[in-house]
Design a protein around this motif. Structure first.
Motif, PDB file in Angstrom:
ATOM      1  N   GLY A 197     -66.831  82.828  31.132  1.00 14.74           N
ATOM      2  CA  GLY A 197     -67.031  81.906  32.237  1.00 14.74           C
ATOM      3  C   GLY A 197     -67.549  80.564  31.790  1.00 14.74           C
ATOM      4  O   GLY A 197     -67.536  80.227  30.603  1.00 14.74           O
ATOM      5  N   TYR A 198     -68.028  79.802  32.759  1.00 12.82           N
ATOM      6  CA  TYR A 198     -68.564  78.466  32.515  1.00 12.82           C
ATOM      7  C   TYR A 198     -69.951  78.378  33.128  1.00 12.82           C
ATOM      8  O   TYR A 198     -70.135  78.653  34.324  1.00 12.82           O
ATOM      9  CB  TYR A 198     -67.661  77.400  33.134  1.00 12.82           C
ATOM     10  N   ASP A 199     -70.958  78.013  32.327  1.00 12.53           N
ATOM     11  CA  ASP A 199     -72.319  77.858  32.829  1.00 12.53           C
ATOM     12  C   ASP A 199     -72.924  76.564  32.303  1.00 12.53           C
ATOM     13  O   ASP A 199     -74.131  76.472  32.076  1.00 12.53           O
ATOM     14  CB  ASP A 199     -73.188  79.056  32.446  1.00 12.53           C
ATOM     15  N   ALA A 207     -65.347  68.710  36.023  1.00 15.87           N
ATOM     16  CA  ALA A 207     -65.705  69.659  34.964  1.00 15.87           C
ATOM     17  C   ALA A 207     -65.450  71.097  35.405  1.00 15.87           C
ATOM     18  O   ALA A 207     -64.946  71.925  34.635  1.00 15.87           O
ATOM     19  CB  ALA A 207     -67.173  69.472  34.578  1.00 15.87           C
ATOM     20  N   LEU A 208     -65.789  71.394  36.653  1.00 12.80           N
ATOM     21  CA  LEU A 208     -65.582  72.752  37.148  1.00 12.80           C
ATOM     22  C   LEU A 208     -64.093  73.065  37.287  1.00 12.80           C
ATOM     23  O   LEU A 208     -63.656  74.183  37.005  1.00 12.80           O
ATOM     24  CB  LEU A 208     -66.304  72.934  38.484  1.00 12.80           C
ATOM     25  N   ALA A 212     -62.161  75.993  35.327  1.00 13.79           N
ATOM     26  CA  ALA A 212     -61.354  76.982  36.038  1.00 13.79           C
ATOM     27  C   ALA A 212     -59.959  77.075  35.443  1.00 13.79           C
ATOM     28  O   ALA A 212     -59.389  78.169  35.299  1.00 13.79           O
ATOM     29  CB  ALA A 212     -61.279  76.624  37.523  1.00 13.79           C
ATOM     30  N   SER A 213     -59.417  75.928  35.081  1.00 20.76           N
ATOM     31  CA  SER A 213     -58.088  75.910  34.474  1.00 20.76           C
ATOM     32  C   SER A 213     -58.090  76.621  33.118  1.00 20.76           C
ATOM     33  O   SER A 213     -57.169  77.375  32.790  1.00 20.76           O
ATOM     34  CB  SER A 213     -57.613  74.469  34.319  1.00 20.76           C
ATOM     35  N   LEU A 263     -68.980  79.575  36.970  1.00 20.94           N
ATOM     36  CA  LEU A 263     -67.639  80.133  37.143  1.00 20.94           C
ATOM     37  C   LEU A 263     -67.484  81.322  36.205  1.00 20.94           C
ATOM     38  O   LEU A 263     -67.917  81.279  35.051  1.00 20.94           O
ATOM     39  CB  LEU A 263     -66.558  79.099  36.820  1.00 20.94           C
ATOM     40  N   GLU A 264     -66.873  82.381  36.700  1.00 20.47           N
ATOM     41  CA  GLU A 264     -66.587  83.548  35.876  1.00 20.47           C
ATOM     42  C   GLU A 264     -65.163  84.013  36.122  1.00 20.47           C
ATOM     43  O   GLU A 264     -64.664  83.929  37.258  1.00 20.47           O
ATOM     44  CB  GLU A 264     -67.548  84.704  36.196  1.00 20.47           C
TER      45      GLU A 264
END
Length: 712
Positions: A197-199, A207-208, A212-213, A263-264
Motif C-alpha cells: 500500500g501507500y502510507d 499523490a494518492l 492507486a495507479s 491506500l492498500e
C-alpha cells in the motif's frame, strides 16, 4: 525559607508532580494553603511535611487516600508503583460502561458513570471536562471503555498528569499504534508482513491517485488515524477515486480529527483474525489466543468467535509471535489487540493494533476463564500479570468455544441505516452458556446521539456447534420492540452454511445478502395484523356488517382486518400457548403463530409494535381516505410522475450534490447525510430534473423527510 510561600505551579515543580495534582490536594483539604489576592499559596514547610507523610507504604500517607498520594517525577503514564484503584470514573456510557461497572462492583471498587440522555450531559470528547469531572467526584482512575477518547494519547496523558491512574497503555504506545501509517512502517521494520500500500506523507490527490495507479485497482482507502471501520472505502474504478477520497477525508476528520489517508491493495476474501494481548508495567506480556472476526458488513464486525475455525497451531504461533513483538516494540502496558488478515495460502498481514479493550472481548473471556476488565484494572494499579503463557494455553485448550453477535439499532432491510425509537418492550435471553452485555433498558429513547450498538449476545459451548446452537436459541428468545434492530438479520446469519461451516470471509455477506426470497420471507403475516388490530382496541363498527378496520404498517402497507376474526385468531393462539407447559419456548420458536405485541401512544396516535421474527413492525390505524391522498397516489403511479427523494434516516446534511434544474440519472448522488460519524449517500430514484431542493449543508433532517423532488 521555612515560611516561604509557593504558587501551585512552583510547588509542583519542587516535588516533581503536576500543577493539577497540587490544586487537587488543596481543593480537597489535604495540603494546607491560603488565599492571597484570589490565588492559592502553599507554605514550603507545609509542603515538605505533606511530602514526608506521603512516603508511607503503597504511596499513601496516613489519612490520605491512595489516589491523593503524589507521584514521582516523570512517571506520568509509566508509573510502576503498586497503588490500588479505589474509585473508578468510566469515561463512557451504554453497554461498555455497564460491563466495566459489573467488574468494579465485584472487586469492591467504587465506580462513577456519567449520565446519559439529558441536555448538558458531559461531553465525552472534551478532555478537560472529563478530567475535571472525574476529579470532582473523587476518582483516582479513569477507564475510557472504547470509542470517544479511548485511543487518544492526549487524554491518557491528561489523566496521568492529574494524578489519576489511566486504565490503558502509555500515551507513547497509543500514539505509535494510533497512527496507522507509522504502525505499518514499524511492523515492516520488525519483519512483519503488511498489505502492499501507500502510507506516505504526501497526501495530495495527485499523490494518492498515482499510488492507486501503481498498486492497481481495486484498493482500500483507510484513515491513517482511525479504526473501527470508519472512513474506509473500496475503490474498484478510477472514476470512483475522487469521490471516495473526499468522502474518506470528511469521515476521517469527523471521527478522528485527522484527514490523512492510507491506500492498500484490496485482498479479496481473506479472513480477519486478531490476537488479544496483556502486558504489565514490569515488561511481561502474554497472548490470550485469537478471535475470528471475518463476518463483516462495510468493515463493521457482525459475528466474532474464539478460537478461529481457520487457525491451526502453526498459524496461531506466527500470529501471536507477531503480536507480542509489536507490543514489546512500543512499550505496551494493558490490554490490546493486534489485527491481521489471513489468506487461504497461509499468508498473514498486519492491519493495526487497537490500544484499548475490544467490543468482542467477551468471547476471549469465556474460553480463557478470565475477566479482562479486572486484568486491566490490576495492571493499571501496578500489579504484575500473575499468569504465565503456559497456563493461558492450557486454559484455552480446554475452554471450549464462544460466539458473539452485536445487536444494533439499524434496519438491515434498508441498507443497515441507523434506526431510532423508544424501547417499549425488552426481553433478553438467559440459560446455560448464554451471556448478554446490554446497554439499554425498557423505556429508553434511542436517538441519533446513541451508539447504535445496543447489546452483545454471547454464547459458550463445549465445542463450536454447541456454541452456535446456544446463540441461535438465545437470539430466538430476544425481544426488542419499539425500534427496528438487526435481530431478524442476525437470526438469518446464524443459519447460513458459510457461518455454520466456519467458512466466512470478510466479503461473505456481500455475496449472500440479501437472499433472493427475502422480501417474500419477511412479509407481515396474518397473525401479526390480527394481533395488532386486537392490541389497538379499534371499534370498527358498521351497520349490519362485520366489524372492520383499516391498518397501516411502517413500510406503507395497508390492510383491512375483520376484527371479530382477528380476536378469535388471537385468543386461539393464546389458548394454544397457555395449554403447553413450554409455552414461553413455543412463543419464541413460532412468532408467526403467536406474535408478541407491545403498544405505545394514546388515542389516534396509538401504535402496536409487533414482533415479526425479530423485527419490530409498527402498525397503526390507517388515516381515512381523502382527495389529496388519492391525487398523490394517482400522480405517483402515472406517466411522467415526479418522485420524492426521502431521507432514509435522521442525520445531518454534509453535502448537496445538485441544484434545482440539474439533470440526473437514476442512482446519481443527491445528498450526503451523516449519522453517528458515518456518511450515507442518498441517490436519485429516477432519471430526470431536480424540480425542488429542500435542504442545504448543515441542516438536520428526520427520517422520511423530503430532501428533493425529481421530475421528468
Amino acid at each position: 525559607m521555612a515560611d516561604h510561600e509557593l504558587s501551585p505551579s512552583e510547588a509542583a515543580r519542587r516535588i516533581g508532580t503536576t500543577t493539577r495534582s497540587v490544586q487537587r490536594w488543596i481543593g480537597r483539604g489535604l495540603l494546607p494553603a491560603r488565599r492571597v489576592g484570589g490565588r492559592w499559596r502553599v507554605a514550603s514547610d507545609a509542603l515538605d511535611a505533606f511530602m514526608a507523610t506521603s512516603a508511607a507504604p503503597r504511596g499513601a500517607a496516613p489519612g490520605i487516600a491512595a489516589a491523593d498520594a503524589p507521584m514521582a517525577a516523570g512517571t506520568a503514564g509509566t508509573d510502576r508503583s503498586t497503588r490500588p484503584i479505589l474509585h473508578l470514573f468510566v469515561a463512557n456510557r451504554g453497554e461498555i460502561a455497564r460491563r466495566i461497572t459489573r467488574t468494579c462492583e465485584r472487586l469492591g471498587i467504587r465506580v462513577t458513570v456519567p449520565p446519559t440522555g439529558a441536555p448538558g450531559d458531559l461531553d465525552l470528547l472534551d478532555i478537560d471536562d472529563v478530567v475535571r469531572t472525574a476529579l470532582a467526584v473523587g476518582a483516582d482512575a479513569i477507564h475510557p471503555g472504547f470509542g470517544f477518547l479511548a485511543e487518544n494519547p492526549e487524554f491518557a496523558a491528561a489523566v496521568s498528569d492529574a494524578g489519576m491512574r489511566w486504565v490503558g497503555p502509555p500515551p507513547a504506545a497509543i500514539r505509535a499504534m494510533g497512527d496507522k501509517a507509522a504502525a505499518r512502517q514499524l511492523a515492516s521494520t520488525l519483519g512483519i508482513p503488511v498489505v502492499p500500500g501507500y502510507d506516505g506523507a504526501d497526501q495530495s490527490d495527485e499523490a494518492l491517485a498515482a499510488a492507486a495507479s501503481n498498486l492497481g485497482l481495486p484498493i482500500l482507502i483507510k484513515p491513517a488515524a482511525g479504526g473501527g471501520g470508519k472512513g474506509m472505502h473500496i475503490v474498484r474504478t478510477a472514476s470512483g477515486l475522487p469521490y471516495a477520497l473526499a468522502s474518506a477525508r470528511r469521515e476521517a476528520v469527523a471521527a478522528f480529527g485527522d484527514d490523512r489517508l492510507i491506500l492498500e491493495r484490496l485482498l479479496e476474501g481473506p479472513r480477519h483474525i486478531e490476537v488479544q494481548l496483556l502486558f504489565d508495567a514490569h515488561g511481561d506480556g502474554v497472548h490470550l489466543g485469537e478471535r475470528d472476526c471475518s463476518l463483516q458488513r462495510r468493515h463493521q464486525k457482525i459475528l466474532e468467535e474464539s478460537p478461529s475455525p481457520a487457525v491451526d497451531s502453526d498459524l496461531r504461533s506466527r500470529l501471536s509471535t507477531h503480536a507480542l513483538a509489536l507490543g514489546r516494540a512500543v512499550g505496551y502496558v494493558g490490554a490490546g489487540t493486534c489485527e491481521f488478515l489471513a489468506t487461504d495460502d497461509g499468508s498473514v498481514y498486519f492491519l493495526e493494533m487497537n490500544t484499548r479493550l475490544q467490543v468482542e472481548h467477551p468471547v476471549t473471556e469465556l474460553v480463557t476463564g478470565r475477566d479482562l476488565v479486572e486484568d486491566q484494572l490490576r495492571i493499571a494499579a501496578g500489579e504484575p500479570l500473575g499468569i504465565r503463557q503456559g497456563e493461558l494455553d492450557a486454559a484455552r485448550a480446554s475452554g471450549g468455544h464462544a460466539v458473539e453477535v452485536r445487536v444494533y439499532a439499524e434496519d438491515a432491510d434498508d441498507g443497515f441505516l441507523p434506526a431510532t425509537g423508544r424501547v417499549v418492550r425488552l426481553v433478553w435471553p438467559a440459560g446455560e452458556g448464554v451471556r448478554v452485555d446490554a446497554g439499554i433498558d425498557e423505556g429508553d429513547d434511542i436517538t441519533g446521539r446513541w451508539d447504535p450498538m445496543l447489546a452483545k449476545v454471547i454464547a459458550h459451548g463445549r465445542d463450536r456447534a454447541e456454541a452456535l446452537d446456544r446463540l441461535a436459541g438465545a437470539l430466538r428468545s430476544t425481544v426488542v420492540l419499539g425500534l427496528i434492530t438487526n435481530l431478524r438479520f442476525l437470526r438469518w446469519v446464524l443459519d447460513q452454511p458459510a457461518v455454520r461451516d466456519g467458512q466466512a470471509r470478510i466479503d461473505t455477506l456481500d455475496r449472500i445478502w440479501p437472499p433472493d426470497d427475502w422480501t417474500e420471507r419477511v412479509s407481515v403475516p396474518d397473525a401479526a395484523w390480527a394481533a395488532a388490530a386486537e392490541s389497538l382496541q379499534a371499534d370498527g363498527w358498521r351497520l349490519n356488517a362485520a366489524r372492520r378496520v383499516r391498518l397501516a404498517s411502517d413500510d406503507g402497507t395497508e390492510r383491512t382486518i375483520d376484527l371479530d376474526e382477528a380476536l378469535l385468531a388471537v385468543r386461539s393462539a393464546d389458548r394454544s400457548a397457555n395449554g403447553d407447559a413450554n409455552g414461553d419456548a413455543d412463543r419464541n420458536a413460532d412468532r408467526n403463530a403467536d406474535p408478541i405485541v407491545a403498544t405505545s401512544g394514546t388515542g389516534s396516535d396509538r401504535i402496536a409494535h409487533v414482533d415479526v421474527d425479530g423485527r419490530s413492525v409498527a402498525i397503526r390505524l390507517a388515516p381515512p381516505p381523502d382527495v389529496d391522498r388519492a391525487a398523490r397516489a394517482a400522480v405517483a403511479h402515472g406517466e411522467g410522475a415526479t418522485r420524492d427523494v426521502i431521507a432514509p434516516m435522521p442525520g445531518g446534511v454534509i453535502a448537496v450534490h445538485v441544484g434545482v434544474g440539474s439533470r440526473v440519472d437514476a442512482g446519481d448522488p443527491i445528498v450526503t447525510l451523516e449519522a453517528m460519524k458515518m456518511e450515507h449517500l442518498v441517490i436519485a430514484p429516477i432519471g430526470g430534473t431536480v424540480v425542488e431542493l429542500s435542504v442545504k449543508p448543515s441542516d438536520q433532517v428526520a427520517r422520511g423527510q423530503v430532501l428533493a423532488i425529481v421530475g421528468p
